[in-house]
Design a protein around this motif. Structure first.
Motif, mmCIF file in Angstrom:
data_model
loop_
_atom_site.group_PDB
_atom_site.id
_atom_site.type_symbol
_atom_site.label_atom_id
_atom_site.label_comp_id
_atom_site.label_asym_id
_atom_site.label_seq_id
_atom_site.Cartn_x
_atom_site.Cartn_y
_atom_site.Cartn_z
ATOM 1 N N LEU A 1 -6.312 26.829 22.021
ATOM 2 C CA LEU A 1 -6.279 27.040 20.686
ATOM 3 C C LEU A 1 -6.990 25.834 20.188
ATOM 4 C CD1 LEU A 1 -2.961 28.102 19.854
ATOM 5 C CD2 LEU A 1 -4.746 29.756 20.135
ATOM 6 N N GLU A 2 -7.526 25.739 18.954
ATOM 7 C CA GLU A 2 -8.186 24.558 18.593
ATOM 8 C C GLU A 2 -8.020 24.550 17.041
ATOM 9 O OE1 GLU A 2 -8.803 21.210 18.026
ATOM 10 O OE2 GLU A 2 -9.477 21.559 20.288
ATOM 11 N N CYS A 3 -7.607 23.304 16.267
ATOM 12 C CA CYS A 3 -7.444 23.366 15.027
ATOM 13 C C CYS A 3 -8.479 22.365 14.427
ATOM 14 C CB CYS A 3 -6.028 23.117 14.594
ATOM 15 S SG CYS A 3 -5.431 21.396 15.070
ATOM 16 N N GLY A 4 -9.026 21.574 15.099
ATOM 17 C CA GLY A 4 -10.089 20.665 14.788
ATOM 18 C C GLY A 4 -9.551 19.415 14.196
ATOM 19 N N GLU A 5 -8.388 19.355 14.537
ATOM 20 C CA GLU A 5 -7.661 17.656 14.009
ATOM 21 C C GLU A 5 -7.717 17.021 15.084
ATOM 22 O OE1 GLU A 5 -3.891 18.501 12.092
ATOM 23 O OE2 GLU A 5 -4.525 20.166 11.042
ATOM 24 N N ARG B 1 1.119 19.325 13.801
ATOM 25 C CA ARG B 1 0.051 20.816 13.923
ATOM 26 C C ARG B 1 -0.969 20.587 14.940
ATOM 27 N NH1 ARG B 1 -4.412 23.270 11.725
ATOM 28 N NH2 ARG B 1 -4.175 25.638 11.736
ATOM 29 N N ALA B 2 -1.625 19.366 15.043
ATOM 30 C CA ALA B 2 -2.845 19.071 15.768
ATOM 31 C C ALA B 2 -2.468 19.235 17.357
ATOM 32 C CB ALA B 2 -3.287 17.489 15.637
ATOM 33 N N TYR B 3 -1.099 18.979 17.945
ATOM 34 C CA TYR B 3 -0.454 19.122 19.140
ATOM 35 C C TYR B 3 0.062 20.397 19.110
ATOM 36 C CZ TYR B 3 -1.631 14.232 19.287
ATOM 37 O OH TYR B 3 -2.232 12.947 19.506
ATOM 38 N N LEU B 4 0.198 21.267 18.287
ATOM 39 C CA LEU B 4 0.739 22.757 18.447
ATOM 40 C C LEU B 4 -0.600 23.714 18.477
ATOM 41 C CD1 LEU B 4 3.461 22.977 15.816
ATOM 42 C CD2 LEU B 4 3.910 22.834 18.268
ATOM 43 N N VAL B 5 -1.426 23.627 17.733
ATOM 44 C CA VAL B 5 -2.789 24.490 17.685
ATOM 45 C C VAL B 5 -3.655 23.575 18.295
ATOM 46 C CG1 VAL B 5 -4.282 25.564 16.223
ATOM 47 C CG2 VAL B 5 -1.960 25.406 15.210
ATOM 48 N N ALA B 6 -3.587 23.772 19.809
ATOM 49 C CA ALA B 6 -4.268 22.748 20.762
ATOM 50 C C ALA B 6 -4.385 23.565 21.925
ATOM 51 C CB ALA B 6 -3.412 21.385 20.862
ATOM 52 N N LEU C 1 12.278 24.440 16.623
ATOM 53 C CA LEU C 1 11.574 25.526 16.672
ATOM 54 C C LEU C 1 10.135 25.346 16.928
ATOM 55 C CD1 LEU C 1 12.481 26.507 12.777
ATOM 56 C CD2 LEU C 1 12.980 27.782 14.770
ATOM 57 N N ASP C 2 9.542 23.904 17.051
ATOM 58 C CA ASP C 2 8.269 23.610 17.599
ATOM 59 C C ASP C 2 8.376 23.647 19.079
ATOM 60 O OD1 ASP C 2 7.308 23.108 14.835
ATOM 61 O OD2 ASP C 2 7.640 21.007 15.055
ATOM 62 N N VAL C 3 9.438 23.419 19.660
ATOM 63 C CA VAL C 3 9.365 23.718 21.057
ATOM 64 C C VAL C 3 9.666 25.059 21.278
ATOM 65 C CG1 VAL C 3 11.280 23.324 23.004
ATOM 66 C CG2 VAL C 3 10.985 21.454 21.462
ATOM 67 N N GLN C 4 10.429 25.983 20.611
ATOM 68 C CA GLN C 4 10.077 27.586 20.864
ATOM 69 C C GLN C 4 8.848 28.014 20.733
ATOM 70 O OE1 GLN C 4 11.600 30.086 17.673
ATOM 71 N NE2 GLN C 4 12.682 31.162 19.147
ATOM 72 N N TRP C 5 8.178 27.314 19.886
ATOM 73 C CA TRP C 5 6.536 27.670 19.488
ATOM 74 C C TRP C 5 5.700 27.305 20.694
ATOM 75 C CZ3 TRP C 5 1.611 26.685 19.425
ATOM 76 C CH2 TRP C 5 0.831 27.256 18.230
ATOM 77 N N LEU C 6 5.985 26.241 21.137
ATOM 78 C CA LEU C 6 5.196 25.592 22.684
ATOM 79 C C LEU C 6 5.513 26.579 23.639
ATOM 80 C CD1 LEU C 6 5.686 21.930 22.144
ATOM 81 C CD2 LEU C 6 3.514 23.153 22.009
#
Length: 382
Positions: A126-130, A221-226, A264-269
Motif C-alpha cells: 500500500l502507499e499513501c504518499g506521506e 497513518r504513513a506507517y499503516l498505509v505503507a 486497534l492499529d496492531v490488529q490492523w497491521l
C-alpha cells in the motif's frame, strides 16, 4: 436467464453494502460512497483489479456479519459471500457463493459450532504518499517502550534492542544511558557552527506523537498505509517491546497496551499482513488495558528479538487464516451500494480486511454493456 428476469430478480434485489463501508485500494481504505468506475481496488489474492460498475441501491435493511476474530462487516440480505464449511476447506473443494440470507438461515452446525468460513486475504503493498521520517522498526520500538515527553527516551533491558535501535537512528544520533537503569536518551552530535533541529524530535512531532502518553499512542497513518516491509517492521518493533508469546503453543502471540487505538492499529497491521487478530479489554491494576491476540503467516515472523523469536514456531501447512461466521445481527435500514470488479473471482476487500463477493452484479454490468453496445467503462443504470 433472460435479462429482464436477471435485472428484476437476483441483481435487482440488492447485493450491497452501506455507503460508509470501506473498500481497500492501493492507497488505503476508501468509503464505498466514494468508489467510482475505473478505481483500483485490492483483491484478496493480493492482486489489484479495477471497478467495472457502481450501483446505488437506495435504503435497504442492513445486517452485521460477526466473525470469529471479532471483526464485523455490514451488508444487505442479498449480499454475496464466498464461503465453505470446515470439511470442504480440508478437502480443498471450491468455494460456494451464498447470500447473507442463506447464511443466517443456516448459520450453525448441529453441535452449535460455526458452519461457514470465508477465505483469508494475502498481503499487498500500500502507499499513501506521506513521508516516513523514521525507520519503521525503530518507530515500533519507540511506540512500544519509548517516552515522547520532554526527552525522547527508550526504556529496555535488552541490549539487542539497544543495538538495533542505535543502528536504526538517523545519522549523527546515538543512545545515551539515562539516570534510570534501563532508560536511554536519544542524543545528536552537534555540528560546528550549525544549528540543526533534533531529527528524532522533529520526526515525532511530524508524526503527531510528541507528548503522547501511554493511552494516547498510535501508529501514524504513513506507517499503516505503507508497503508490506514497512508494516511488518513496525509490527515487529511493537511486538519485540510489548508482545508476548505462548511458550507451549509457540504460534499464539499477544500484545498489551493501555491505548485502545494502538491495540486497534496492531490488529490492523496483523490483518493487513494476512493474519488474524482479536482485540479485547482486560482489567488490570491502574485501569483497563487492551489485549490483542494474533497469528501471522509464516512469511511474516512476529519477532526480531532473539529470545522471543526462538520461541516462535511456524504454523503447519494445515493451518488456515479463514474466519468463521459467528453471528448475523440486524442493524437498521441504511443507504447501500454495490460494485462489480474486473477480477475473475469477483472478490474485493472490505472492512477489517475481510474478503467479500459480488458475482451477479458483475453479470448485470456485463449484460448492460452488451445491450447498450458499450466497449468502455460501465455505468450504473438510472
Amino acid at each position: 436467464k433472460p435479462m429482464h428476469r436477471l435485472l428484476q430478480g437476483e441483481v435487482g434485489s440488492g447485493k450491497a453494502q452501506p455507503i460508509e463501508s470501506l473498500v481497500l485500494t492501493p492507497s488505503g481504505f476508501k468509503r464505498m460512497a466514494e468508489i467510482q468506475v475505473g478505481d483500483e481496488v485490492v483483491n484478496p489474492t493480493g492482486e489489484v483489479t479495477v471497478v467495472t460498475g457502481v450501483f446505488p441501491q437506495g435504503r435497504r435493511d442492513v445486517w452485521r456479519i460477526v466473525f470469529s476474530d471479532g471483526s464485523t462487516v455490514e451488508c444487505d440480505d442479498e449480499h454475496l459471500w464466498a464461503v465453505n464449511t470446515s470439511a470442504a476447506w480440508h478437502r480443498h473443494q471450491a468455494l460456494q457463493v451464498k447470500t447473507t440470507r442463506e447464511i443466517r438461515g443456516d448459520l450453525l452446525k448441529k453441535n452449535g459450532q460455526s458452519k461457514w468460513y470465508i477465505p483469508g486475504t494475502i498481503a499487498v503493498d500500500l502507499e499513501c504518499g506521506e513521508e516516513r521520517p523514521l525507520d519503521p522498526y525503530l518507530l515500533g520500538l519507540l511506540i512500544g517502550d519509548g517516552c515522547f515527553r520532554a526527552n525522547i527516551t527508550l526504556s529496555t533491558s535488552d541490549q539487542e534492542i539497544v543495538k538495533a535501535a542505535s543502528d536504526a537512528l538517523p545519522p549523527g544520533c546515538f543512545l545515551k544511558r539515562a539516570f534510570r537503569k534501563y532508560d536511554y536518551y536519544i542524543r545528536c552530535k552537534p555540528r560546528p557552527n550549525q544549528f540543526q533541529p533534533h531529527p528524532v524530535v522533529r520526526a515525532i512531532e511530524e508524526l503527531g506523537l510528541r507528548g503522547a502518553l501511554s493511552r494516547d499512542k498510535h501508529v501514524p497513518r504513513a506507517y499503516l498505509v505503507a508497503p508490506i516491509k514497512v508494516r511488518h517492521a513496525v509490527l515487529q518493533g511493537l511486538l519485540d517491546t510489548d508482545g508476548t508469546i505462548n511458550r507451549k503453543q509457540g504460534s499464539n502471540v499477544s500484545f498489551l497496551s493501555a491505548s485502545r487505538q494502538l491495540a486497534l492499529d496492531v490488529q490492523w497491521l496483523a490483518h493487513s499482513l494476512g493474519g488474524l487478530a482479536r482485540v479485547r479489554p482486560v482489567s488490570k491494576v491502574g485501569g483497563t488495558y487492551f489485549l490483542v491476540s494474533l497469528r501471522l503467516p509464516n512469511e511474516y515472523p512476529p519477532f526480531r528479538l532473539g529470545r522471543k523469536a526462538q520461541l516462535w514456531k511456524p504454523l503447519t501447512k494445515y493451518h488456515s487464516f479463514r474466519r468463521a461466521i459467528r453471528r448475523v445481527e440486524y442493524v437498521r435500514p441504511k443507504p447501500v451500494q454495490c460494485i462489480s470488479v474486473a477480477h475473475p473471482n469477483q472478490l474485493y476487500v472490505t472492512d477489517h480486511f475481510v474478503a467479500t463477493h459480488n458475482t451477479l452484479v458483475a453479470l448485470w454490468a456485463l449484460l448492460c454493456a452488451v445491450q447498450s453496445g458499450m466497449q468502455g467503462a460501465i455505468m450504473a443504470p438510472t
